[in-house]
Write a protein that holds these residues in place. Sequence first.
Motif, PDB file in Angstrom:
ATOM      1  N   CYS A 181       3.422  -4.689  48.315  1.00  0.00           N
ATOM      2  CA  CYS A 181       4.651  -4.117  47.778  1.00  0.00           C
ATOM      3  C   CYS A 181       4.414  -3.428  46.444  1.00  0.00           C
ATOM      4  O   CYS A 181       3.634  -3.904  45.605  1.00  0.00           O
ATOM      5  N   TRP A 182       5.066  -2.285  46.272  1.00  0.00           N
ATOM      6  CA  TRP A 182       5.145  -1.608  44.969  1.00  0.00           C
ATOM      7  C   TRP A 182       6.594  -1.663  44.527  1.00  0.00           C
ATOM      8  O   TRP A 182       7.513  -1.439  45.307  1.00  0.00           O
ATOM      9  N   ALA A 183       6.798  -1.967  43.266  1.00  0.00           N
ATOM     10  CA  ALA A 183       8.156  -1.984  42.714  1.00  0.00           C
ATOM     11  C   ALA A 183       8.107  -1.531  41.268  1.00  0.00           C
ATOM     12  O   ALA A 183       7.113  -1.731  40.565  1.00  0.00           O
ATOM     13  N   ALA A 184       9.212  -0.927  40.808  1.00  0.00           N
ATOM     14  CA  ALA A 184       9.263  -0.445  39.433  1.00  0.00           C
ATOM     15  C   ALA A 184      10.710  -0.378  38.962  1.00  0.00           C
ATOM     16  O   ALA A 184      11.635  -0.326  39.762  1.00  0.00           O
ATOM     17  N   THR A 185      10.866  -0.378  37.653  1.00  0.00           N
ATOM     18  CA  THR A 185      12.179  -0.150  37.036  1.00  0.00           C
ATOM     19  C   THR A 185      12.140   1.256  36.469  1.00  0.00           C
ATOM     20  O   THR A 185      11.519   1.503  35.443  1.00  0.00           O
ATOM     21  N   GLN A 186      12.794   2.195  37.147  1.00  0.00           N
ATOM     22  CA  GLN A 186      12.610   3.609  36.843  1.00  0.00           C
ATOM     23  C   GLN A 186      13.809   4.275  36.173  1.00  0.00           C
ATOM     24  O   GLN A 186      13.650   5.280  35.498  1.00  0.00           O
ATOM     25  N   ALA A 235      11.311 -15.984  52.143  1.00  0.00           N
ATOM     26  CA  ALA A 235       9.872 -16.204  52.014  1.00  0.00           C
ATOM     27  C   ALA A 235       9.118 -14.878  51.955  1.00  0.00           C
ATOM     28  O   ALA A 235       8.157 -14.714  51.185  1.00  0.00           O
ATOM     29  N   ILE A 236       9.560 -13.903  52.764  1.00  0.00           N
ATOM     30  CA  ILE A 236       8.937 -12.577  52.739  1.00  0.00           C
ATOM     31  C   ILE A 236       9.224 -11.884  51.408  1.00  0.00           C
ATOM     32  O   ILE A 236       8.344 -11.238  50.820  1.00  0.00           O
ATOM     33  N   ILE A 237      10.444 -12.037  50.907  1.00  0.00           N
ATOM     34  CA  ILE A 237      10.796 -11.448  49.611  1.00  0.00           C
ATOM     35  C   ILE A 237       9.959 -12.055  48.489  1.00  0.00           C
ATOM     36  O   ILE A 237       9.490 -11.340  47.597  1.00  0.00           O
ATOM     37  N   ASP A 238       9.739 -13.368  48.531  1.00  0.00           N
ATOM     38  CA  ASP A 238       8.872 -14.016  47.538  1.00  0.00           C
ATOM     39  C   ASP A 238       7.491 -13.367  47.531  1.00  0.00           C
ATOM     40  O   ASP A 238       6.912 -13.097  46.467  1.00  0.00           O
ATOM     41  N   ALA A 239       6.944 -13.132  48.725  1.00  0.00           N
ATOM     42  CA  ALA A 239       5.619 -12.514  48.832  1.00  0.00           C
ATOM     43  C   ALA A 239       5.641 -11.082  48.313  1.00  0.00           C
ATOM     44  O   ALA A 239       4.672 -10.605  47.702  1.00  0.00           O
ATOM     45  N   ALA A 240       6.755 -10.374  48.548  1.00  0.00           N
ATOM     46  CA  ALA A 240       6.884  -8.996  48.060  1.00  0.00           C
ATOM     47  C   ALA A 240       6.849  -8.966  46.531  1.00  0.00           C
ATOM     48  O   ALA A 240       6.169  -8.122  45.928  1.00  0.00           O
ATOM     49  N   ALA A 260       4.043  -7.149  44.263  1.00  0.00           N
ATOM     50  CA  ALA A 260       4.400  -6.123  43.275  1.00  0.00           C
ATOM     51  C   ALA A 260       3.783  -6.444  41.920  1.00  0.00           C
ATOM     52  O   ALA A 260       3.448  -5.543  41.147  1.00  0.00           O
ATOM     53  N   LYS A 261       3.617  -7.723  41.649  1.00  0.00           N
ATOM     54  CA  LYS A 261       3.020  -8.150  40.382  1.00  0.00           C
ATOM     55  C   LYS A 261       1.501  -8.091  40.420  1.00  0.00           C
ATOM     56  O   LYS A 261       0.861  -7.648  39.455  1.00  0.00           O
ATOM     57  N   SER A 262       0.895  -8.504  41.536  1.00  0.00           N
ATOM     58  CA  SER A 262      -0.571  -8.587  41.615  1.00  0.00           C
ATOM     59  C   SER A 262      -1.229  -7.289  42.055  1.00  0.00           C
ATOM     60  O   SER A 262      -2.395  -7.035  41.740  1.00  0.00           O
ATOM     61  N   GLY A 263      -0.504  -6.472  42.826  1.00  0.00           N
ATOM     62  CA  GLY A 263      -1.068  -5.231  43.328  1.00  0.00           C
ATOM     63  C   GLY A 263      -1.939  -5.402  44.556  1.00  0.00           C
ATOM     64  O   GLY A 263      -2.621  -4.464  44.967  1.00  0.00           O
ATOM     65  N   VAL A 264      -1.903  -6.585  45.183  1.00  0.00           N
ATOM     66  CA  VAL A 264      -2.704  -6.833  46.386  1.00  0.00           C
ATOM     67  C   VAL A 264      -1.811  -7.455  47.457  1.00  0.00           C
ATOM     68  O   VAL A 264      -0.680  -7.850  47.199  1.00  0.00           O
TER      69      VAL A 264
END
Length: 395
Positions: A198-203, A324-329, A333-337
């Motif tokens: 997952c990629w996430a950002a505050t844009q 559970a899937i959202i937790d992994a997302a 997004a934090k780890s980049g892997v």
Amino acid sequence: MKIAMLGSGFIARFYADSLIGHRRLDVLHAVYSRNIDKAKQFAADYKLPVYSDNMEEVVNHSEVDVVVISLPNDLHLAAVEACAKAGKHVLCTKPLGRTAAEAKQMLDMVEQAGVMGGYLEDLCYTPKFNKSLASVKAGALGRVLWAKSREAHPGPHSDWFWDKEQSGGGCIVDLGCHCIEIARSYIGKSVRPVEVMCWAATQVHPIDAEDNAIGMVKYANGAIGQFEVSWCFRGGMDLRDEVMGTEGTIWINNFLRTGFDMFSTGKGGGYVAEKAESSQGWLFPVGDEVNELGYNHMFTDMFEAVEQNRTPVETFYDGYVVNAIIDAAYASAKSGVWEPVKIDDWRGDNNTKIATEFANFDEQYYLIKEEILPHGERKLILKDKVSGEVVVRDL
């Protein structure tokens, strides 16, 4: 059945509009709100005999059979606990929890109490989704390889959504829960979600949570579920689904562009559709919003499940898996892997074999492709099963 509504805000009114429509046998009877004036107004608007700012009082009311939770995310756990203690069937809006741990607590509560926990995931009940899912289950698309769902709009309507502590996150937990469950349904709920990138950002918005995100969920059979979510999209609410299988494809536009286009200079104003940003210019109203968003079909399934003592299409367990899937997302997004999906109580298929079925042409060849060229010629592209040689054969 008589229904109690916990909450009196935006989603509560959508639910109420569905519950009082179509001359339903199941009726709204009571409402709880943290603000007594809002509770009183809600009761007046929908002609309810009972209203209160005491949640336990409403949940434990002797005439209430089923409780609908339409409260901010941080209040779901306490509300479910009250319903479980009262022995009342409970239907909870999405997301079930702010985290999988919170959702698992709620799941355990209803199961230990022996009451039904219905997960109010309305977008898995829309008419277009129901029809498309039936086609997928009938094999019209063959083996599903990829399912994508997109929800994007200018942002939520209430202040608590923008508070990370109350909501549990940003657009991923708010909108991703819809998209994840839609893709999961197409791929198959019995197929285990394995990991997420997952990629996430505050844009755009000055908040602590993300307002834009894209993620991929890898499933045990090799299928990919993709979600695209945003609070930065301008121009209304964009809801689209796509499914690709070995034998076909589905494209669905659920909202925004539905075949109802209208131009207005803005004179008269008025409501157009959820998340519409203007009542001027070219507009895209929705004919029957409550129905098109799946609320009618959702509540019909829920109440019939209670009466028939069966499991509804969307349950607290589904809500737990989505969390559970959202937790992994969020972890990805934090780890980049790629991050693993951690499900403590997996109830589906444990088969982890990647599905790779190739089309046979004959004993010697696989069929890669059959096509017709611009001038009408037809040809086959084949692969030798032993040598691996790719050959072309004219028809």
